[in-house]
Scaffold this motif. Structure first.
Motif, PDB file in Angstrom:
ATOM      1  N   UNK A   1       9.943  12.079   1.984  1.00  0.00           N
ATOM      2  CA  UNK A   1       9.018  11.544   2.984  1.00  0.00           C
ATOM      3  C   UNK A   1       8.795  10.057   2.753  1.00  0.00           C
ATOM      4  N   UNK A   2       8.675   9.318   3.843  1.00  0.00           N
ATOM      5  CA  UNK A   2       8.359   7.892   3.734  1.00  0.00           C
ATOM      6  C   UNK A   2       6.839   7.741   3.776  1.00  0.00           C
ATOM      7  N   UNK A   3       6.305   6.986   2.814  1.00  0.00           N
ATOM      8  CA  UNK A   3       4.860   6.864   2.648  1.00  0.00           C
ATOM      9  C   UNK A   3       4.465   5.394   2.658  1.00  0.00           C
ATOM     10  N   UNK A   4       3.457   5.057   3.448  1.00  0.00           N
ATOM     11  CA  UNK A   4       2.895   3.709   3.487  1.00  0.00           C
ATOM     12  C   UNK A   4       1.560   3.726   2.769  1.00  0.00           C
ATOM     13  N   UNK A   5       1.383   2.836   1.804  1.00  0.00           N
ATOM     14  CA  UNK A   5       0.138   2.767   1.036  1.00  0.00           C
ATOM     15  C   UNK A   5      -0.520   1.412   1.254  1.00  0.00           C
ATOM     16  N   UNK A   6      -1.768   1.409   1.698  1.00  0.00           N
ATOM     17  CA  UNK A   6      -2.534   0.164   1.776  1.00  0.00           C
ATOM     18  C   UNK A   6      -3.364   0.025   0.507  1.00  0.00           C
ATOM     19  N   UNK A   7      -3.695  -1.215   0.157  1.00  0.00           N
ATOM     20  CA  UNK A   7      -4.476  -1.433  -1.056  1.00  0.00           C
ATOM     21  C   UNK A   7      -3.690  -1.160  -2.317  1.00  0.00           C
ATOM     22  N   UNK A   8      -2.362  -1.214  -2.228  1.00  0.00           N
ATOM     23  CA  UNK A   8      -1.497  -0.826  -3.348  1.00  0.00           C
ATOM     24  C   UNK A   8      -1.646  -1.728  -4.560  1.00  0.00           C
ATOM     25  N   UNK A   9      -2.007  -2.983  -4.366  1.00  0.00           N
ATOM     26  CA  UNK A   9      -2.097  -3.912  -5.494  1.00  0.00           C
ATOM     27  C   UNK A   9      -3.449  -3.841  -6.203  1.00  0.00           C
ATOM     28  N   UNK A  10      -4.366  -3.045  -5.666  1.00  0.00           N
ATOM     29  CA  UNK A  10      -5.692  -2.931  -6.254  1.00  0.00           C
ATOM     30  C   UNK A  10      -5.753  -1.927  -7.396  1.00  0.00           C
ATOM     31  N   UNK A  11      -6.917  -1.771  -7.957  1.00  0.00           N
ATOM     32  CA  UNK A  11      -7.151  -0.896  -9.107  1.00  0.00           C
ATOM     33  C   UNK A  11      -6.677   0.527  -8.820  1.00  0.00           C
ATOM     34  N   UNK A  12      -7.299   1.195  -7.840  1.00  0.00           N
ATOM     35  CA  UNK A  12      -6.920   2.565  -7.522  1.00  0.00           C
ATOM     36  C   UNK A  12      -5.523   2.625  -6.921  1.00  0.00           C
ATOM     37  N   UNK A  13      -5.213   1.698  -6.017  1.00  0.00           N
ATOM     38  CA  UNK A  13      -3.923   1.723  -5.348  1.00  0.00           C
ATOM     39  C   UNK A  13      -2.748   1.687  -6.303  1.00  0.00           C
ATOM     40  N   UNK A  14      -2.878   0.904  -7.365  1.00  0.00           N
ATOM     41  CA  UNK A  14      -1.781   0.796  -8.332  1.00  0.00           C
ATOM     42  C   UNK A  14      -1.549   2.122  -9.045  1.00  0.00           C
ATOM     43  N   UNK A  15      -2.619   2.859  -9.309  1.00  0.00           N
ATOM     44  CA  UNK A  15      -2.473   4.170  -9.946  1.00  0.00           C
ATOM     45  C   UNK A  15      -1.875   5.191  -8.974  1.00  0.00           C
ATOM     46  N   UNK A  16      -2.238   5.088  -7.697  1.00  0.00           N
ATOM     47  CA  UNK A  16      -1.652   5.982  -6.694  1.00  0.00           C
ATOM     48  C   UNK A  16      -0.147   5.762  -6.616  1.00  0.00           C
ATOM     49  N   UNK A  17       0.273   4.504  -6.625  1.00  0.00           N
ATOM     50  CA  UNK A  17       1.700   4.187  -6.611  1.00  0.00           C
ATOM     51  C   UNK A  17       2.404   4.846  -7.789  1.00  0.00           C
ATOM     52  N   UNK A  18       1.852   4.705  -8.969  1.00  0.00           N
ATOM     53  CA  UNK A  18       2.490   5.259 -10.166  1.00  0.00           C
ATOM     54  C   UNK A  18       2.528   6.793 -10.115  1.00  0.00           C
ATOM     55  N   UNK A  19       1.481   7.396  -9.574  1.00  0.00           N
ATOM     56  CA  UNK A  19       1.465   8.854  -9.460  1.00  0.00           C
ATOM     57  C   UNK A  19       2.545   9.334  -8.499  1.00  0.00           C
ATOM     58  N   UNK A  20       2.704   8.645  -7.384  1.00  0.00           N
ATOM     59  CA  UNK A  20       3.743   9.009  -6.413  1.00  0.00           C
ATOM     60  C   UNK A  20       5.137   8.849  -7.012  1.00  0.00           C
TER      61      UNK A  20
END
Length: 335
Positions: free
Chosen positions: A6-25
């Motif tokens: 699946x293609x996923x778009x993440x906003x706020x990726x460079x922020x505190x929570x966003x960076x952890x979401x990226x790593x989890x994905x």
């Protein structure tokens, strides 16, 4: 079943929570990841994995969302948010959190996105009476004395539900106070430095608390979860008084815990001092009337729904605090 194509778009990726979401994905094998950033964004939190994402410059508060270079998006994770407890930021909060979310929902409808996961806040659930648990069904009280930030997140949720009514599968996550290793100059992580450096006072309220890794992991689970479509989920490992939280942080640092309750007079002095400091140094205000009022109120959250999610469990709050304190010391010793 997880579909890592699946293609996923993440906003706020460079922020505190966003960076952890990226790593989890990434850890779960998702590889078609698009992420938004502003021209002023720092990539420090993602420097080692930055090249694994396709980056799109976008400011939700100003830009008309038009990303024709993306052929298809299956899922949007909207983690971008402006956080402030300064009443002067009301217009900015409403623009970023409400109008920005509305624009992203419109974009999702146009692109026929299948799923929209919104990272809201436990504050968007409003207040309950003393010693009463706030749950996903707590009735929103328009007359309640709530921060502009809480109001902006509540109305952003309504934009998400508008998207649901028009055909998008949505899930809303409502994390309580998030802690973890991250930017030490941003609340609530600033609390660790204050206690390490001898904070004397504690506030008398309580709050929910959750590890940033748990919020990120739950977010990644919701990419393929079907059971909770159209619903909210509170994310909060435990409820804790600020006095106890301060004591646990102090114990981990091996320093004296704040021992004096913050009364009205001292809170006024603290706000004045913080205001003067913000004018002199241009730092973002931390101690405002709203932040003090929130820290004096007993916010207690029911996390039973989150515990029913298959494959999910919370980390120990005590262990999270210990890890954050250790990381704080290590990061400051290396400076």
């Amino acid at each position: 079943m997880i579909n890592t194509n699946q293609s996923i778009l993440i906003t706020g990726a460079t922020g505190f929570l966003g960076s952890y979401i990226i790593r989890s994905l990434l850890s779960q094998g998702y590889h078609k990841l698009y992420a938004t950033h502003r021209s002023s964004s720092s990539f420090d939190l993602l420097s080692d994995v930055k090249q694994q994402l396709r980056w799109i410059e976008l400011d939700l508060t100003h830009d008309f969302i038009e990303m024709d270079e993306i052929d298809q998006i299956d899922v949007i994770i909207h983690a971008a948010s402006l956080v402030s407890l300064d009443k002067k930021d009301k217009a900015k909060l409403f623009s970023a959190n409400i109008e920005g979310t509305a624009s992203l929902i419109n974009f999702a409808l146009e692109k026929k996105v299948n799923r929209f996961i919104y990272i809201s806040s436990a504050t968007a659930l409003g207040k309950a009476g003393d010693q009463r648990l706030i749950d996903e069904n707590t009735e929103w009280d328009e007359a309640a004395d709530l921060s502009e930030y809480a109001v902006s997140k509540q109305y952003a949720e309504r934009e998400v539900y508008r998207g649901m009514m028009e055909g998008i599968d949505v899930i809303i996550l409502n994390p309580s106070m998030i802690i973890g290793v991250g930017p030490w100059d941003q609340p609530p992580l600033t609390l660790f430095g204050l206690i390490r450096n001898g904070l004397s006072f504690y506030t008398t309220g309580s709050t929910g608390i959750v590890d940033v890794r748990d919020v990120a992991y739950m977010t990644s689970l919701m990419v393929s979860e079907e059971k909770y479509l159209g619903q909210k989920i509170i994310l909060s490992a435990d409820n804790i008084s600020f006095k106890k939280l301060n004591e646990q942080i102090a114990r981990s640092f091996k320093v004296k815990a704040p021992s004096r309750a913050l009364g009205y007079g001292l809170s006024v002095l603290a706000r004045v001092f913080d205001y003067v400091k913000s004018v002199v140094s241009s730092h973002k205000r931390i101690i405002t009337k709203q932040s003090v009022e929130i820290a004096q109120h007993p916010y207690l959250y029911d996390n039973s729904k989150s515990k029913s999610v298959d494959g999910f469990s919370y980390r120990s709050v005590e262990e999270s605090i210990e890890e954050v304190c250790q990381a704080w010391v290590e990061s400051h010793e290396s400076i």
